[in-house]
Design a protein around this motif. Structure first.
Motif, mmCIF file in Angstrom:
data_model
loop_
_atom_site.group_PDB
_atom_site.id
_atom_site.type_symbol
_atom_site.label_atom_id
_atom_site.label_comp_id
_atom_site.label_asym_id
_atom_site.label_seq_id
_atom_site.Cartn_x
_atom_site.Cartn_y
_atom_site.Cartn_z
ATOM 1 N N ASP A 59 13.527 6.855 -3.704
ATOM 2 C CA ASP A 59 12.680 6.245 -2.669
ATOM 3 C C ASP A 59 13.481 5.803 -1.463
ATOM 4 N N GLY B 59 7.717 2.642 -0.289
ATOM 5 C CA GLY B 59 6.905 2.109 -1.387
ATOM 6 C C GLY B 59 5.986 3.162 -1.971
ATOM 7 N N PRO B 60 5.303 2.816 -3.046
ATOM 8 C CA PRO B 60 4.405 3.773 -3.703
ATOM 9 C C PRO B 60 3.258 4.217 -2.797
ATOM 10 N N ASP B 61 2.924 3.416 -1.810
ATOM 11 C CA ASP B 61 1.852 3.797 -0.878
ATOM 12 C C ASP B 61 2.375 4.678 0.256
ATOM 13 N N GLY B 62 3.654 5.038 0.193
ATOM 14 C CA GLY B 62 4.215 5.885 1.236
ATOM 15 C C GLY B 62 4.666 5.107 2.461
ATOM 16 N N LEU B 63 4.414 3.810 2.469
ATOM 17 C CA LEU B 63 4.828 2.984 3.612
ATOM 18 C C LEU B 63 6.184 2.347 3.310
ATOM 19 N N ASN C 216 8.784 -0.377 2.601
ATOM 20 C CA ASN C 216 8.712 -1.794 2.203
ATOM 21 C C ASN C 216 10.049 -2.499 2.346
ATOM 22 N N ALA D 267 4.961 11.122 3.419
ATOM 23 C CA ALA D 267 3.823 10.537 2.700
ATOM 24 C C ALA D 267 2.595 11.449 2.765
ATOM 25 N N VAL E 145 0.650 11.963 5.229
ATOM 26 C CA VAL E 145 -0.432 11.225 5.897
ATOM 27 C C VAL E 145 -0.429 11.650 7.370
ATOM 28 N N TYR F 111 -1.010 7.067 9.972
ATOM 29 C CA TYR F 111 0.142 6.364 9.398
ATOM 30 C C TYR F 111 0.585 5.226 10.321
ATOM 31 N N ARG G 268 -1.764 2.339 10.177
ATOM 32 C CA ARG G 268 -1.607 1.556 8.962
ATOM 33 C C ARG G 268 -0.417 0.610 9.065
#
Lengths: 740, 154, 207
Positions: free
Chosen positions: A346, A468-472, A474, A556, A558, A563, A566
């Motif tokens: 990651d 992060g797991p949401d692709g954003l 962290n 991600a 997205v 993106y 967000r």
């Protein structure tokens, strides 16, 4: 730099101290004020270690407006015009509140004087995209006060109440149908008291503000009649050029001027101090070509023993090493250690390199000085009149009030004419000192300019991102390495805990929200003078942030605009940027959803100097270079005072930013010597490099206006590179873009 | 020093200068015609463009000794030239200029282009004005204004 | 390879073979003389080739839309383009900077009718690499691509053409230094061309 959120005010309540400075002239004008007594006095000796105190917020109309008997309205522009359009915008603001006949308005560049200092910065200057942002309210009040004085004069003559009179197109009309032209009232108006309070127009009453108003200086710039600083020709004037050391700070050990002095027309050859403690050899002659030829014949031996001879390749190695260590903290929130716990899969690491860049404005640097023994006169296209004025006075050992400083029209600048150490004016004064009573024009050749330092600093950015797991993201750890521009200047007081915010702006104050976020900075000391280059830190920070964000979005899977939305924090400060992003999205939707084969779209959005900007670029590849077919830009600059100028600044300013994508867009050093000399090796964008079309859309707004000079610059390079990445699958983290 | 008889904008002008002096400096310093600009001195920016016997020429690299009998036309004469005037008008109408320093050269190049190619394409404009640098980068508007001038001249 | 030359080589080879079989000593001598002459011509050509591919010559024999400049043969600055007749485009003509003679005080080279060689006379590939000796030789000797020049015309061209002569009087760079000249003197170049022409303008075989 300021980000004022105040709405455009309808009412002013500035308190008025002092007395009316207006004096009727023999010709009956309202104040001819180029040589105001107290107000022209410069800052008493600007101390290098401290900024001057802010000026009194007291702007007598007489210093700014002159109504002539033939009904012309002459307006003083309190800062340099060098393309950005203040020579039109500030007069139109004043003229609107004055209800002046725009066709009869004449703009003049004001000389150096206290009264013309920037109301916020406290010095007379152009920078930080602050001209309109800082002087909008000032020029409105000046216009409204002048109008009130003209109305009062008419009312007195007709013996009616002033509020029964109205104004339009430089005419006061009375209740019984009387009318008087402003020109007829000027002398009497000058004797009226300056009102303490005036009503300003409601935005709905604006006649010029917010309308497309053409530049006042167009025709003269198209027929060759406009005189720039370099065009100045004074009786008996001499021209000087200087042979400067090959390494910054080196000194003349000895020189042989035998051949140089033989050139017919050469008057004098002598040593003068130049920047960074170095010395050079000045050649003064009757004409430029004479001086240049003689300079070529000088034989100079240089002493380089006590100065560092920098090397770009080695500097980048050092910078890359430094970027792997934590620097001085420029921003920190959340858990600083979070990045260290990110699983390798990651973790995303990116390292960027940016070279030195020369501003290279089209008009080569120049300054003319005439030293009269107990007084002096200066002509310079200066972004920093306050400093440059004080510097000439210091070199000539004169009190500043004995030095008259004329602001000359300048052919571009982009920051290069805003030099805290005033080195060009110091050279010019040192030379003119030897020629009492004779004006001497110092000219820098293009070669002098390209290798003369004061560059956009080189930088390395190293960014570690935990996704992060949401692709954003962290966790985000960002190290920037670059020389401080502010250090060792009168602006050093703006640095906080050793951090020059102009190195990290656009990163440390990003609107993207990452919970664990740390930015730190290293400011190495390097023997290369550096300077703000139009949009300053945003030139590199926006490139890093906007290419990373698009890369993260692709990772991600997205949509890059979704993106960004967000990731932009839901705070009022981000509203301007979001509105620009939305407008760009809307205006580019049609074309970017029907791209020809081999074309791709790239995006970028960035806020700088309080103005939010978003852009989409359509790019293909031609001859191993990006071919930019179309750019859609959306701008949120609050109220657009002159939408035509806003459009023009953005259409062109985005391409100014392409300077750093050009294959030849870099200044490099070897053995302390700058390797480029002229536009054959340091290559800015030409027409074929620029976008074919640029459509500019302005977010409708009644917010206070913010700047449009610098905000266009940061966005296009990252947008183009984002499109290229889609076409080639490659990432571009080292500028310039030598190959695609 | 040597004496040269020049034909500038239809007028006979005599100057006494060093033969190595570029035409640019003769115009600017000896004839006091400062509309022609000094940008680079090496023909890389086009700010010094004039017409020499009808050919758009970088006056910064043309030593006066090599000029010969050829007539010189500068930006100062463009207002009285039908194509020149149309180009200037288009420039003003499109609000092209910013700092304006390069625009004398841009206009001289645009006029030379339109005199040979009355209806230029985008590619023609990019090629013909490709050597005229504008640091403000007003290229989009320059291109539009060339098209506008071409239309006006129809 | 042009057909005539292939046929010629074939003839020489056949002739030599026949000579060996027939014990005709005169023919043997003749064959050796032809072979020697060809070898001498090829050697002369290689000398000519070093000149043609020198930056002073090859910079204007590009395969691209632009000329080159400098000893490192970089792309000409300021977006100079070839144009329809190799003389640039309106407002960006070669003649807009390059005068009839070198402008030494400003460092711009010049000569009569300064222009790019047509694409048919290119001596480089599209990546700006010089073509091999054989390919340049074929171009130079192919009337369809060399401007209908005969061998004698080629010799006259190399001896007298003004832009050819310029390569040995290339003037000064903007910094005042002298431009490099080709590896042979002009006299040596003409002499080499003459030997090559007299040998029948032989070309090396394509590798």
């Amino acid at each position: 730099m300021t980000n004022s959120k105040t709405k455009v005010e309808g009412l002013s309540s500035t308190s008025r101290r002092g007395f009316l400075r207006a004096t009727a002239t023999a010709a009956g004008g309202l104040l001819v004020s180029l040589y105001l007594n107290k107000h022209t006095t410069a800052q008493e000796g600007v101390k290098p270690s401290q900024l001057p105190p802010p000026p009194k917020k007291d702007f007598p109309p007489d210093a700014f407006v002159r109504v002539t008997p033939d009904n012309k309205v002459v307006i003083q522009v309190n800062r340099l015009e060098f393309g950005q359009g203040v020579h039109t915008a500030l007069p139109l603001i004043l003229a609107d509140e004055l209800d002046a006949d725009w066709s009869q308005v004449v703009a003049e560049l004001a000389p150096a004087a206290d009264v013309y200092k920037d109301p916020l910065f406290g010095i007379q200057m152009v920078g930080g995209s602050g001209s309109i942002a800082h002087s909008f309210q000032q020029y409105r009040e000046l216009g409204a006060k002048t109008r009130a004085m003209l109305v009062a004069a008419a009312a007195a003559r007709w013996n009616v109440a002033p509020d029964k009179c109205r104004t339009e197109a430089s005419v006061v009309r009375g209740p019984a149908g009387q009318s008087l032209k402003y020109g007829e009232l000027a002398a009497e108006a000058a004797r009226q008291p300056v009102p303490a309070t005036v009503r300003l127009k409601e935005p709905s009453e604006f006649k010029l503000i917010g309308k497309q108003v053409k530049r006042l200086d167009s025709r003269a710039k198209c027929d060759g009649s406009l005189k720039f600083g370099l065009d100045l020709d004074l009786p008996g004037m001499l021209v000087a050029v200087v042979a400067r050391p090959p390494v910054f700070g080196a000194k003349v050990k000895s020189f042989d001027d035998g051949e140089a002095r033989k050139v017919e027309g050469v008057r004098e050859v002598f040593e003068i101090p130049v920047t960074r403690g170095g010395t050079g050899v000045a050649v003064v002659a009757d004409k430029y070509w004479t001086a240049k030829r003689a300079r070529d014949l000088l034989r100079i031996e240089w002493d380089e023993t006590s100065v560092a001879r920098e090397d770009s390749t080695k500097l980048f190695e050092q910078y890359r090493q430094l970027a792997r260590t934590a620097g001085l903290s420029a921003a920190a929130r959340g858990d600083a250690k979070a990045i260290e716990r990110v699983a390798p899969a990651d973790l995303f690491v990116a390292e960027y390199e940016f070279p030195y860049l020369s501003h290279s404005p089209m008009e080569p640097l120049n300054t003319t000085v005439r030293f009269d023994g107990d007084a002096a006169e200066v002509w310079a296209g200066s972004q920093f009149q306050t400093f440059d004025h004080a510097a000439v006075a210091e070199v000539l050992s004169l009190k500043p009030e004995r030095v008259t400083f004329h602001t000359e029209m300048a052919g571009g600048g982009f920051g290069r004419r805003a030099v805290p150490d005033s080195h060009v004016q110091r050279e010019a004064a040192s030379i003119a000192k030897r020629f009492k009573g004779t004006p001497v024009k110092l000219v820098w050749s293009r070669e002098d300019d390209v290798r003369g330092g004061y560059y956009r600093p080189m930088h390395v950015h190293r960014v570690e991102i935990g996704v992060g797991p949401d692709g954003l993201p962290n966790a985000w750890r960002h190290v920037v390495v670059g020389q401080s521009i502010l250090a060792d200047t009168p602006f050093a007081m703006m640095m906080k805990d050793g951090v020059d915010s102009s190195t990290v702006e656009g990163v440390n104050d990003t609107h993207y929200w990452v919970p664990n976020f740390a930015v730190s900075v290293h400011h190495p000391k390097v023997n290369v003078p550096v300077l703000w280059w139009r949009s300053v830190g945003h030139t590199h920070s926006a490139f890093v942030m906007e290419t990373l964000i698009e890369e993260l979005a692709m990772r991600a899977k997205v949509d890059p605009l979704a993106y960004r939305r967000r990731l932009i924090k839901p705070e009022p400060e981000a509203k301007k940027l979001l509105a620009a992003l939305d407008l760009m999205d809307e205006k580019s939707a049609a074309w970017r959803n029907s791209l020809p084969k081999g074309h791709a779209v790239g995006f970028a959005c960035h806020e700088s100097f309080g103005t939010g900007v978003a852009c989409a670029a359509e790019v293909s590849i031609r001859n191993n270079r990006p071919w930019i077919h179309r750019v859609t830009v959306a701008v949120n600059c609050g109220l657009a005072v002159n939408p035509l100028t806003v459009e023009s600044q953005f259409q062109a300013g985005v391409s100014f930013g392409l300077s750093q994508l050009m294959a030849g867009g870099r200044v490099t050093l070897k053995d302390g010597r700058v390797e480029q000399r002229n536009f054959d090796r340091y290559v800015p964008p030409y027409m074929p490099d620029a976008p074919v079309t640029v459509d500019v859309h302005i977010v409708p707004s009644a917010e206070a206006p913010t700047g449009c000079g610098e905000p266009p610059v940061p966005v296009l390079s990252p947008a183009v590179v984002n499109a290229l990445s889609k076409l080639t699958g490659k990432r571009y983290r080292t500028l310039p873009l030598v190959e695609v | 020093m040597a004496k040269y008889q020049l034909n500038v904008n239809g007028e006979r002008r005599e100057v006494s200068v060093d033969p190595s002096t570029p035409l640019l400096w003769v115009l600017r310093e000896d004839l006091k015609m400062t509309g022609t600009k000094f940008g680079c001195g090496v023909s890389a920016c086009g700010a010094c463009t004039v017409h020499v016997a009808g050919v758009a020429t970088r006056s910064c690299v043309l030593p006066v000794a090599l000029l010969g009998e050829r007539p010189v036309v500068t930006i100062e004469a463009m207002a009285n030239d039908p194509v020149g005037r149309a180009v200037q008008d288009a420039w003003v109408e499109r609000d092209v200029v910013q700092c304006g320093y390069c625009q004398s050269g841009q206009i001289m190049s645009a006029v030379a282009l339109l005199k040979q190619t009355p209806k230029p394409s985008d590619v023609n404009i990019d090629e013909s004005l490709g050597g005229n640098l504008c640091r403000c980068a007003t290229y989009v508007r320059i291109r539009e204004a060339v098209h506008l001038a071409a239309q006006k001249l129809k | 390879m042009p057909r005539t030359r292939t046929a010629g080589l074939l003839c020489v080879t056949l002739f030599a073979a026949f000579g060996a079989w027939a014990f005709l000593s005169g023919a043997r001598v003749e064959a050796r003389r032809v072979a020697d002459k060809r070898a001498e011509g090829l050697a002369a050509w290689e000398q000519v080739y070093t000149v043609l591919t020198h930056p002073r010559c090859i910079n204007c024999h590009t395969a691209t839309n632009y000329p080159q400049q400098g000893d490192e043969r970089r792309r000409h600055f300021a977006n100079v383009v070839r144009g329809p007749d190799g003389r640039g485009v309106p407002a960006l003509n070669c003649a807009g900077c390059h005068q009839k003679a070198n402008a030494d005080s400003t460092g711009v080279p010049g000569g009569p009718d300064w222009h790019l060689a047509p694409l048919s006379m290119r001596w480089q590939d599209e990546n700006d690499r010089p073509l091999p000796s054989a390919a340049v030789c074929q171009q130079v000797t192919d009337p369809k691509r060399n401007g209908q020049m005969s061998a004698q015309a080629l010799l006259k061209h190399n001896a007298e053409a003004e832009l050819v002569l310029w390569a040995w009087e290339p003037g000064r760079r903007p910094d005042g230094s002298e431009r490099a000249t080709p590896p042979l003197t002009h006299a040596e170049f003409v002499a080499a061309t003459r030997r090559w022409v007299e040998a029948g303008t032989p070309c090396p075989s394509v590798k």
